[in-house]
Scaffold this active site. Structure first.
Site, PDB file in Angstrom:
ATOM      1  N   THR A  72      38.518  44.839  36.669  1.00 35.37           N
ATOM      2  CA  THR A  72      39.129  43.604  37.162  1.00 35.37           C
ATOM      3  C   THR A  72      40.653  43.752  37.184  1.00 35.37           C
ATOM      4  OG1 THR A  72      37.291  42.300  36.306  1.00 35.37           O
ATOM      5  CG2 THR A  72      39.348  41.120  36.715  1.00 35.37           C
ATOM      6  N   ASN A 154      27.218  45.159  43.451  1.00 33.72           N
ATOM      7  CA  ASN A 154      26.692  44.995  42.093  1.00 33.72           C
ATOM      8  C   ASN A 154      25.435  44.134  42.036  1.00 33.72           C
ATOM      9  OD1 ASN A 154      28.885  43.139  42.862  1.00 33.72           O
ATOM     10  ND2 ASN A 154      28.326  42.059  40.991  1.00 33.72           N
ATOM     11  N   GLN A 182      30.357  50.264  40.822  1.00 40.59           N
ATOM     12  CA  GLN A 182      28.913  50.526  40.732  1.00 40.59           C
ATOM     13  C   GLN A 182      28.514  51.875  41.331  1.00 40.59           C
ATOM     14  OE1 GLN A 182      26.758  48.609  39.102  1.00 40.59           O
ATOM     15  NE2 GLN A 182      28.058  46.833  38.724  1.00 40.59           N
ATOM     16  N   SER A 199      35.288  51.253  36.276  1.00 40.53           N
ATOM     17  CA  SER A 199      35.146  50.610  34.960  1.00 40.53           C
ATOM     18  C   SER A 199      34.360  51.515  34.014  1.00 40.53           C
ATOM     19  CB  SER A 199      34.396  49.291  35.163  1.00 40.53           C
ATOM     20  OG  SER A 199      34.157  48.664  33.927  1.00 40.53           O
ATOM     21  N   THR A 237      50.333  49.617  25.041  1.00 43.61           N
ATOM     22  CA  THR A 237      49.935  50.869  24.398  1.00 43.61           C
ATOM     23  C   THR A 237      48.510  51.223  24.801  1.00 43.61           C
ATOM     24  OG1 THR A 237      51.335  50.317  22.528  1.00 43.61           O
ATOM     25  CG2 THR A 237      49.639  52.000  22.151  1.00 43.61           C
ATOM     26  N   CYS A 319      27.448  37.474  36.401  1.00 41.49           N
ATOM     27  CA  CYS A 319      28.524  36.477  36.488  1.00 41.49           C
ATOM     28  C   CYS A 319      27.997  35.208  37.134  1.00 41.49           C
ATOM     29  CB  CYS A 319      29.690  36.995  37.321  1.00 41.49           C
ATOM     30  SG  CYS A 319      30.132  38.659  36.923  1.00 41.49           S
TER      31      CYS A 319
HETATM   32  N1  PLP Z   1      33.484  45.152  40.546  1.00 43.36           N
HETATM   33  C1  PLP Z   1      32.150  45.254  40.467  1.00 43.36           C
HETATM   34  C2  PLP Z   1      31.379  45.684  41.667  1.00 43.36           C
HETATM   35  C3  PLP Z   1      31.494  44.971  39.253  1.00 43.36           C
HETATM   36  O1  PLP Z   1      30.165  45.087  39.181  1.00 43.36           O
HETATM   37  C4  PLP Z   1      32.264  44.545  38.145  1.00 43.36           C
HETATM   38  C5  PLP Z   1      31.596  44.149  36.878  1.00 43.36           C
HETATM   39  O2  PLP Z   1      30.532  43.556  36.899  1.00 43.36           O
HETATM   40  C6  PLP Z   1      33.659  44.493  38.277  1.00 43.36           C
HETATM   41  C7  PLP Z   1      34.229  44.777  39.493  1.00 43.36           C
HETATM   42  C8  PLP Z   1      34.518  44.121  37.097  1.00 43.36           C
HETATM   43  O3  PLP Z   1      34.490  45.158  36.145  1.00 43.36           O
HETATM   44  P1  PLP Z   1      35.089  44.966  34.666  1.00 43.36           P
HETATM   45  O4  PLP Z   1      33.962  44.450  33.831  1.00 43.36           O
HETATM   46  O5  PLP Z   1      35.500  46.336  34.217  1.00 43.36           O
HETATM   47  O6  PLP Z   1      36.229  44.048  34.791  1.00 43.36           O
END
Ligand code: PLP
Length: 373
Positions: A72, A154, A182, A199, A237, A319
């Protein structure tokens, strides 16, 4: 307590044991600040740089990796590249696919207020694939500074045609940001993108770390200000343990890509066979096999989830289900609220066994049949 069968790999993945082992020394003994000049700091900095190289090895060439706290954050950082063109030469539009993650869509909405005059969510077809001519018409005024297109969705696992999308973004002179959260570690990152967000916790790495890969020559705008770490782009950091964990996870994913791919394909064949009475949401051809988003007419998925507590799975995306909002992705495919409420997402991967898929399917199907009887 007995752990449920875990079928929610798009929400997060189990930490690989090798990753855990690689991280432990940096949590326990080697606690130096990687930005300190003394020996402990230099050792930690060397570990961070080795991890950066492991991540970079899986990215296109000609760019750099910036560590962040999450994908994010990486996505928010990437959008800083839209700022200058918007102000300097009137490229005042930012675009993304309608099925992007909230990390992209909500940042687009923020930018629309902050620096860009307009934003556009590019529609997808009922298979979840972007309609390329819609991108062309949306970008044809040459006023877009950044287009976001995800590699693998996702919620529904659909793979977007990133190479074709990049031909359009290049022709019309805007940056292409690829949310590869993903897909990274499972599918090769197309060489044609300008920025890539990833991520740690989606690739059997730790939570609390992500990264942005940026092609050389692209100017970003920091979103976190302070000590000037990460070349002044992302102050704060760094955690050597988290960086080492992400690097190790990336290396393992790279070494095992073929093996993981085969395993997931085999599991998908089994799952599709047992869930033959369900309808797959999204393209059946252009998808990552470890995601099965399926629906059964008339089903109440919240009831199903409370009936089948021994399987960890999702209704829509984690989400969307958390917020109680119907999934914007399934909506973009043209599904109505009833169909969305009858959809579940099963996600599986490296550590899932065939027996787990069979047992989970038995439990889910039995509960669904009881509900529909
Ligand atoms: N983008 C996608 C396609 C995701 O599936 C997710 C998490 O579900 C994110 C972004 C956000 O990732 P993070 O949890 O590292 O912020």
């Amino acid at each position: 307590m007995k752990q449920p069968i875990y079928l929610d790999y798009q929400a997060t993945t189990p930490l690989a044991p090798e990753v855990f082992n690689a991280m432990v020394p940096w949590l326990r003994d080697n606690f130096g600040n990687p930005h300190s000049a003394h020996i402990m700091g230099r050792q930690a900095a060397a570990a961070v740089e080795a991890a950066r190289d492991q991540v970079a090895a899986m990215m296109p060439s000609g760019g750099k990796v910036i560590f962040t706290g999450s994908a994010t954050e990486a996505i928010n950082l990437a959008f800083g590249a839209a700022w200058k063109p918007a102000k300097a030469n009137g490229r005042e539009r930012v675009c993304g696919l309608a099925t992007e993650h909230a990390a992209v869509l909500d940042t687009l909405a923020y930018l629309e207020d902050a620096c860009c005059s307009d934003r556009y969510d590019i529609p997808v077809g009922d298979d979840g694939l972007v309609e390329l001519e819609k991108i062309e018409s949306c970008l044809s005024n040459n006023d877009c500074s950044l287009l976001a297109a995800m590699l693998v969705n996702n919620e529904i696992g659909v793979r977007q045609p990133i190479e074709k999308i990049s031909q359009i973004s290049k022709k019309l002179g805007c940056y292409l940001l690829c949310d590869a959260v993903q897909g990274f570690g499972r599918i090769k990152i197309p060489n044609v993108v300008d920025m890539v967000a990833i991520s740690g916790h989606k690739i059997h790495g730790p939570k609390g770390i992500g990264a942005l890969w940026v092609r050389d020559g692209i100017e970003l705008r920091p979103v976190i200000h302070g000590g000037g770490q990460e070349a002044g782009i992302r102050s704060g950091t760094l955690s050597p343990a988290l960086c080492v964990g992400l690097g190790a996870a990336a290396k393992i994913a790279s070494d095992q890509m073929e093996q993981d791919h085969y395993h997931v394909e085999e599991l998908a064949k089994v799952a599709k066979r047992i869930f033959a009475d369900w309808t797959i949401n999204g393209s059946t051809d252009h998808r990552y096999a470890g995601n099965l988003n399926i629906r059964r007419e008339g089903l109440d998925v919240s009831r199903l989830m409370s009936d089948v507590r021994s399987v960890a799975f999702s209704a829509g995306s984690a989400c969307a289900s958390g917020s109680g909002r119907p999934s914007h992705v399934l909506k973009a495919l043209g599904l109505d609220d009833r169909q969305i409420k009858s959809s579940i997402r099963l996600g599986f991967g490296r550590y899932t066994t065939e027996d787990e898929i069979i047992e989970a399917a038995r439990l889910i199907n039995a509960a669904a049949e009881a509900q529909l009887a």
